[in-house]
Design an enzyme around this catalytic site. Structure first.
Site, PDB file in Angstrom:
ATOM      1  N   LEU A 148       0.623  -1.129   0.026  1.00  0.00           N
ATOM      2  CA  LEU A 148       0.031   0.228   0.051  1.00  0.00           C
ATOM      3  C   LEU A 148       0.767   1.375   0.015  1.00  0.00           C
ATOM      4  O   LEU A 148       0.331   2.515   0.249  1.00  0.00           O
ATOM      5  CB  LEU A 148      -1.000  -0.044   1.079  1.00  0.00           C
ATOM      6  CG  LEU A 148      -1.850  -1.299   1.184  1.00  0.00           C
ATOM      7  CD1 LEU A 148      -2.827  -1.051   2.287  1.00  0.00           C
ATOM      8  CD2 LEU A 148      -2.763  -1.308  -0.168  1.00  0.00           C
TER       9      LEU A 148
ATOM     10  N   ASP B  34      23.059 -11.353   5.613  1.00  0.00           N
ATOM     11  CA  ASP B  34      23.397 -12.351   4.279  1.00  0.00           C
ATOM     12  C   ASP B  34      24.835 -12.465   4.112  1.00  0.00           C
ATOM     13  O   ASP B  34      25.409 -13.663   3.841  1.00  0.00           O
ATOM     14  CB  ASP B  34      22.614 -11.817   3.268  1.00  0.00           C
ATOM     15  CG  ASP B  34      22.875 -12.399   1.997  1.00  0.00           C
ATOM     16  OD1 ASP B  34      22.663 -13.884   1.968  1.00  0.00           O
ATOM     17  OD2 ASP B  34      23.325 -12.124   0.937  1.00  0.00           O
TER      18      ASP B  34
END
Length: 158
Positions: A76, A129
């Site tokens: 949104l 990561d």
């Protein structure tokens, strides 16, 4: 707290807020995140000896890219023409962590809080990561908006 959720319409359905009639104003948001790790992992980052390369440079670019892609990630959010994105990373060896700060700016009809939060959290995820082969139990914490300027709701600072 008496405010209603702006992304829920009268029927109770999620919708993107209509900003057509809002004024264009200068808007700015700052966010932060931390990633905690073992001192050995942090030392590897600080010394530049990580086998994947410059962890901070990669995390900084990832945060900037993420801010620009926020509307693709969060359904949104409006697509925004950001005029500035900054991501700063600071090793804090006394706490075995990295402090990540982001800044997003634009002149527009809606705020940039989600972009700043996305930048900070994505930079933290990128550090995770890049370092997960060395340490899997790193902790990302305290992702939060620290300041917001502009728009109808005015100035907010923690």
């Amino acid at each position: 707290m008496t405010h209603a959720f702006t992304h829920i319409n009268a029927d109770g359905n999620a919708h993107m807020v209509d900003v057509t009639d809002k004024s264009v104003t200068e808007r700015e948001a700052r966010a932060e995140a931390y990633i905690e790790m073992a001192s050995e992992t942090l030392e590897m980052i600080m010394s530049g000896s990580h086998h994947k390369g410059d962890v901070f440079a990669t995390a900084r670019i990832a945060g900037i890219q993420a801010a620009k892609k926020t509307s693709d990630l969060i359904p949104l959010c409006h697509p925004l023409m950001l005029t500035k994105v900054e991501v700063e990373l600071e090793a804090q060896p006394e706490h075995n962590r990295v402090w990540i700060r982001s800044l997003c700016k634009l002149s527009g009809k809606t705020g940039v809080e989600m972009e700043a939060l996305t930048a900070a959290s994505t930079a933290a995820l990128t550090i995770y990561d890049m370092c997960k082969a060395v340490q899997k139990d790193m902790v990302i914490s305290q992702v939060r908006l620290t300041e917001k300027r502009g728009g109808k709701s005015g100035h907010f600072k923690v």
